[in-house]
Motif scaffolding. Sequence first.
Motif, PDB file in Angstrom:
ATOM      1  N   PRO A   1      11.887  -3.892   2.492  1.00 20.68           N
ATOM      2  CA  PRO A   1      10.924  -4.896   2.013  1.00 20.68           C
ATOM      3  C   PRO A   1      11.580  -6.213   1.639  1.00 20.68           C
ATOM      4  CG  PRO A   1      10.448  -2.762   1.042  1.00 20.68           C
ATOM      5  CD  PRO A   1      11.777  -2.635   1.724  1.00 20.68           C
TER       6      PRO A   1
ATOM      7  N   THR B   1       8.233   2.353   4.510  1.00 17.64           N
ATOM      8  CA  THR B   1       8.241   1.285   3.504  1.00 17.64           C
ATOM      9  C   THR B   1       6.893   0.560   3.452  1.00 17.64           C
ATOM     10  OG1 THR B   1       9.223  -0.274   5.098  1.00 17.64           O
ATOM     11  CG2 THR B   1      10.730   0.949   3.675  1.00 17.64           C
ATOM     12  N   ASN B   2       6.233   0.446   4.605  1.00 20.41           N
ATOM     13  CA  ASN B   2       4.901  -0.169   4.609  1.00 20.41           C
ATOM     14  C   ASN B   2       3.892   0.677   3.839  1.00 20.41           C
ATOM     15  OD1 ASN B   2       5.837  -2.286   6.100  1.00 20.41           O
ATOM     16  ND2 ASN B   2       4.779  -1.765   7.986  1.00 20.41           N
TER      17      ASN B   2
ATOM     18  N   GLN C   1       4.256   0.368   0.121  1.00 22.25           N
ATOM     19  CA  GLN C   1       3.593  -0.809  -0.447  1.00 22.25           C
ATOM     20  C   GLN C   1       2.113  -0.517  -0.681  1.00 22.25           C
ATOM     21  OE1 GLN C   1       4.986  -3.686  -1.430  1.00 22.25           O
ATOM     22  NE2 GLN C   1       7.024  -3.011  -0.787  1.00 22.25           N
TER      23      GLN C   1
ATOM     24  N   ALA D   1      -1.988  -2.781   4.123  1.00 20.21           N
ATOM     25  CA  ALA D   1      -0.649  -2.187   4.161  1.00 20.21           C
ATOM     26  C   ALA D   1      -0.664  -0.838   4.874  1.00 20.21           C
ATOM     27  CB  ALA D   1      -0.102  -2.041   2.743  1.00 20.21           C
TER      28      ALA D   1
ATOM     29  N   THR E   1       1.873  -5.739   5.360  1.00 20.24           N
ATOM     30  CA  THR E   1       2.180  -5.519   3.945  1.00 20.24           C
ATOM     31  C   THR E   1       2.180  -6.765   3.081  1.00 20.24           C
ATOM     32  OG1 THR E   1       4.557  -5.712   4.388  1.00 20.24           O
ATOM     33  CG2 THR E   1       3.580  -3.507   4.477  1.00 20.24           C
ATOM     34  N   GLU E   2       2.243  -7.956   3.690  1.00 16.26           N
ATOM     35  CA  GLU E   2       2.393  -9.152   2.862  1.00 16.26           C
ATOM     36  C   GLU E   2       1.293  -9.326   1.806  1.00 16.26           C
ATOM     37  OE1 GLU E   2       5.308 -10.250   6.059  1.00 16.26           O
ATOM     38  OE2 GLU E   2       3.514  -9.038   5.856  1.00 16.26           O
TER      39      GLU E   2
ATOM     40  N   MET F   1       2.213  -6.942  -0.903  1.00 16.49           N
ATOM     41  CA  MET F   1       3.514  -7.261  -1.486  1.00 16.49           C
ATOM     42  C   MET F   1       3.440  -8.498  -2.370  1.00 16.49           C
ATOM     43  SD  MET F   1       7.129  -7.985   0.492  1.00 16.49           S
ATOM     44  CE  MET F   1       6.940  -6.545   1.517  1.00 16.49           C
TER      45      MET F   1
ATOM     46  N   ASN G   1       2.055  -6.370  -5.735  1.00 21.56           N
ATOM     47  CA  ASN G   1       3.246  -5.660  -6.198  1.00 21.56           C
ATOM     48  C   ASN G   1       4.329  -6.570  -6.768  1.00 21.56           C
ATOM     49  OD1 ASN G   1       1.892  -3.417  -5.276  1.00 21.56           O
ATOM     50  ND2 ASN G   1       2.942  -3.373  -3.306  1.00 21.56           N
TER      51      ASN G   1
ATOM     52  N   PHE H   1       6.388  -3.148  -7.372  1.00 22.01           N
ATOM     53  CA  PHE H   1       7.272  -3.446  -6.245  1.00 22.01           C
ATOM     54  C   PHE H   1       8.534  -2.587  -6.325  1.00 22.01           C
ATOM     55  CE2 PHE H   1      10.595  -6.138  -4.206  1.00 22.01           C
ATOM     56  CZ  PHE H   1      10.097  -6.074  -2.912  1.00 22.01           C
TER      57      PHE H   1
ATOM     58  N   SER I   1       7.725   0.789  -5.202  1.00 21.63           N
ATOM     59  CA  SER I   1       7.587   0.864  -3.742  1.00 21.63           C
ATOM     60  C   SER I   1       8.952   0.960  -3.060  1.00 21.63           C
ATOM     61  CB  SER I   1       6.808  -0.346  -3.208  1.00 21.63           C
ATOM     62  OG  SER I   1       7.586  -1.530  -3.260  1.00 21.63           O
TER      63      SER I   1
ATOM     64  N   THR J   1       4.993   6.695  -4.509  1.00 18.37           N
ATOM     65  CA  THR J   1       4.826   5.360  -5.078  1.00 18.37           C
ATOM     66  C   THR J   1       3.554   5.268  -5.905  1.00 18.37           C
ATOM     67  OG1 THR J   1       5.905   4.499  -3.090  1.00 18.37           O
ATOM     68  CG2 THR J   1       4.830   2.909  -4.514  1.00 18.37           C
TER      69      THR J   1
END
Length: 627
Positions: A301, A336-337, A340, A367, A372-373, A376, A380, A387, A390, A446
């Motif tokens: 991330p 990782t996505n 998030q 996400a 994910t932005e 994120m 997060n 975050f 995550s 998460t």
Amino acid sequence: MANYKETAKEVVKLTGGKGNITNAWHCVTRLRFNLKDKNIPDLEKIKKVPGVMGAQFSGDQFQVIIGNTVVDVFEEVEELLGGTGTGEASSNEKEGIISKLMDGISGVFTPIIPALAGTGLLKGFLALAVLTGILDTTSGLYQILNNLSDSVFYFMPFFLAVSSARKFKTSEYLALAVAGTMMYPTFLDIAKTAFMDPSVVNMTIFEVIPIPYVNYSNSVIPIIFSVILLKHVHKWVRSWMPKSLSLMFTPMITLVIVIPVALTVLGPIGSYAGEYVGKGMTWLFDTIGPLGGVVLGATFPLLVMTGMHYSLVPIAFSNRAVLGYENMIGPVNGCTNIAQAGAAFGVAVRTKNKEMRQVAISSGISALLGITEPAMYGVNVKLKRPFYYSLAGGAIAAGAAIFFNCRSFGGGGMPGLMSLPAYVHVEDSMNVVWMAVCLAIAFFSTFILTITLGFQEDAAEEVIAEAAEKKAIKNGTKHRVFAPISGKLQLLSSVNDNTFASELVGKGIAIQPDNGEVVAPISGVVSVLPDTQHAIGIVGDDGVEILVHIGIDTVKLNGEHFDFKVNKGDHIEKGQLLGTFDFEGIIAAGLDPITMVVVTNSSDFVEIMNANDEGIIFKEEELLIVL
């Protein structure tokens, strides 16, 4: 409906306009620009443009984070620019090699993402259809769809020829001619024969220079190297070719020079480099096993935030070309996505703020689909702890994905739930099951961390919103701001920090402190108090918003020499002791303790005036007058 045209218009304007933008493109969530002068963009104003989630420089590439509607905004940007750029960059600053590399990689690969996503997803659904008996591999429909799903990856040099030519500002059609030569059936057939029979004699140029037989289908690096050479050769030939002959002879001479070099030097070097980089990554993950997935999962991330994750794209493509599948970058990125998403949904469950809950749910869904932005940046990172959770959840799940050797057989796509079909394989039905397990680990680990350990939700948001609603400040109404510290007055314009000196944060004044006590300059709610405690923001009961920023670059001290007694969300009264700082310790650390007191919502008022411009001032003396 969002006004994409207005968003694009403001972004282009605040970036310096068409004259400052030399190249523009987009990925799945960001507008990306190359600029002549990177000092022109007003980041703070761009961040406030409706539809913009954030803005940043990654190396020398300027990125404006839009989110799911980036395609719509980019269409308006292109219309404003009349294309993707206005010429070569002419920044006076020298770009670093790493910066150029990151910029080049992202500029080449991001335009082809839609084609990769579509065919990669189709590849997964086809495997699922065969596994469930819906389609037979001998049927005509399967053959057509299978060819379609393989087309982008097999003919990758053609796609990269176009995107590389656009990125490096050269002829797309000459670049396609180079790719066409590399992909010519004669070369491909001989390359396949030579692979099976090493005794096949190489073709030569002038009976001297051998042409290695390389299968350029699926390849990435050879065509990029060749297009870069094409750009410089084409430019050189045009520089001396008479204008009357240029149309016919410049392309011919350019290709006659480029093609032999591409086939004898650049192509083989690029092909072998990509192959061995892929083998190197495979060896690394085989050697350290799941630990490699944990490390990459914990940092991925962070790479996404800077745009550096595109540096891993050639490695993923190389693995796919060499192995027939991708078992490192794709699985880790998918985990990782989803992590998030887990953090965002955890926030939605725990938060008491209705607006934050709505944002968390919508961005969490994005996400899950691989974008994910929004989660994120909108949730997060804003709340910090989610975050961090995550990163932990993504690391655990990524380590599991490497342990189970999860492999993606699709050609691309947004790593998330929708890319799961790419893990379906007829000969290994458990592959998709293990990947689904890893995604579940990423989400629920998460999610549980977020709802159990919690986060410091901005308790002041509702109070701030109420204060904003009560702002019925009429022109001519006077509000007074008092000195939070004692010391010597100094004009804000003379401060050795351009952000404050240029009044980007707001209008105000500076004080060179003579002691370390800080008192409240107004009555209100503490809205900003970072862990480093080098600054404090207050939303006044009368609507005036004040930032007291102690020292220049004191964020580097990580809280050392600062001791505040209040917390974010506390209501404070004018003159109340907020905390202390050791200004002598700050000086000993080589930093300037000068303190800026600014009205951060200056645009809401008619005028902000200094009660005095110079001299000594004591705590609680009148400092600023706000009209």
